[in-house]
Design a protein around this motif. Structure first.
Motif, PDB file in Angstrom:
ATOM      1  N   PHE A  51     -16.070   4.585  10.776  1.00 19.55           N
ATOM      2  CA  PHE A  51     -15.241   3.649  11.536  1.00 19.55           C
ATOM      3  C   PHE A  51     -15.917   3.259  12.844  1.00 19.55           C
ATOM      4  O   PHE A  51     -16.530   4.085  13.526  1.00 19.55           O
ATOM      5  N   LEU A 153      -9.985   1.024  11.268  1.00 19.08           N
ATOM      6  CA  LEU A 153      -8.814   1.745  10.759  1.00 19.08           C
ATOM      7  C   LEU A 153      -7.621   1.338  11.595  1.00 19.08           C
ATOM      8  O   LEU A 153      -7.691   1.340  12.830  1.00 19.08           O
ATOM      9  N   TYR A 186      -2.520   4.361   2.250  1.00 21.03           N
ATOM     10  CA  TYR A 186      -3.338   3.339   2.893  1.00 21.03           C
ATOM     11  C   TYR A 186      -3.821   2.295   1.899  1.00 21.03           C
ATOM     12  O   TYR A 186      -3.906   2.538   0.698  1.00 21.03           O
ATOM     13  N   GLN A 188      -7.024  -0.692   1.641  1.00 25.36           N
ATOM     14  CA  GLN A 188      -8.260  -1.212   2.223  1.00 25.36           C
ATOM     15  C   GLN A 188      -8.403  -2.673   1.851  1.00 25.36           C
ATOM     16  O   GLN A 188      -8.282  -3.050   0.682  1.00 25.36           O
TER      17      GLN A 188
END
Length: 219
Positions: A51, A153, A186, A188
């Motif tokens: 990240f 993120l 999550y 992406q």
């Protein structure tokens, strides 16, 4: 053209979640014990991600989740953006889901059929959420390009994740209910950022691609 990958994670469980209360932008609960454990597992799951930037809403449950993940990414800046907060359910915020479900279901059905201005008493509409998300993402991507940040993120909230996926990826807010999630789930997504398009049209002019999802709570 710059390719930016964004992982959008929901916060860990709170006392309000555990007690089956409607938890919107007016409720600012911290993570409970299970929520901390979920965030820790999420952090371990994402520990090898490179990240460049971690972003959370200003609500404590999202910030705490982001901080737990950030502990595995030394030196990565953590920012907070109020515009990424959960939708306000207005007068229904903090009420039991079993009690408010008839009213909530009616408004969500209106959103599903394209009536995006519908809202709860004292709360936000889907369109109002879309506008603030669009403004936030436009500014975030401009800064990401300027600083050469290519992997982000975001630690956010369930309904806002649905607004993001529907409005940015699907380009259709009626598809909000297709985004499933649990605490610390999550998604992406990826976007090819054309700086000229971003400057003139904002994120509405960009194409966001779905890459993968993990809808477990990791426990």
């Amino acid at each position: 053209m710059v390719v930016v990958d964004i992982i959008i994670a929901r916060h860990g469980q709170t006392k309000a979640n555990a007690n089956r209360l409607l938890q919107g932008g007016l409720i600012d609960c911290d993570l409970n014990k299970r929520g901390i454990q979920q965030a820790q597992r999420l952090a371990e799951h994402l520990r090898d991600e490179a990240f460049d930037w971690i972003i959370a809403s200003k609500l404590v449950r999202a910030v705490h989740t982001a901080q737990i993940v950030a502990a595995y990414h030394e030196g990565v800046p953590l920012a907070k953006d109020k515009r990424l907060g959960e939708v306000s359910w207005g007068d229904l915020d903090g009420t039991k889901l079993s009690e408010c479900q008839p009213i909530r279901a009616k408004v969500i059905e209106q959103w599903r059929t394209g009536k995006f201005e519908a809202k709860f008493p004292g709360g936000e509409s889907a369109e109002e959420c879309r506008v603030r998300i669009t403004e936030s993402f436009t500014e975030i991507l401009k800064e990401a390009v300027a600083k050469d940040y290519k992997r982000l993120l975001m630690c956010l909230h369930g309904r806002i994740m649905r607004v993001i996926m529907a409005s940015l990826v699907e380009k259709d807010l009626t598809k909000m209910e297709l985004t499933r999630h649990t605490n610390c789930a999550y998604y992406q997504i990826q976007v090819d950022v054309d700086s000229e398009v971003l400057a003139t049209s904002g994120v509405d002019g960009l194409v966001f691609k779905y890459i993968r999802k993990d809808v477990r709570d990791h426990l």
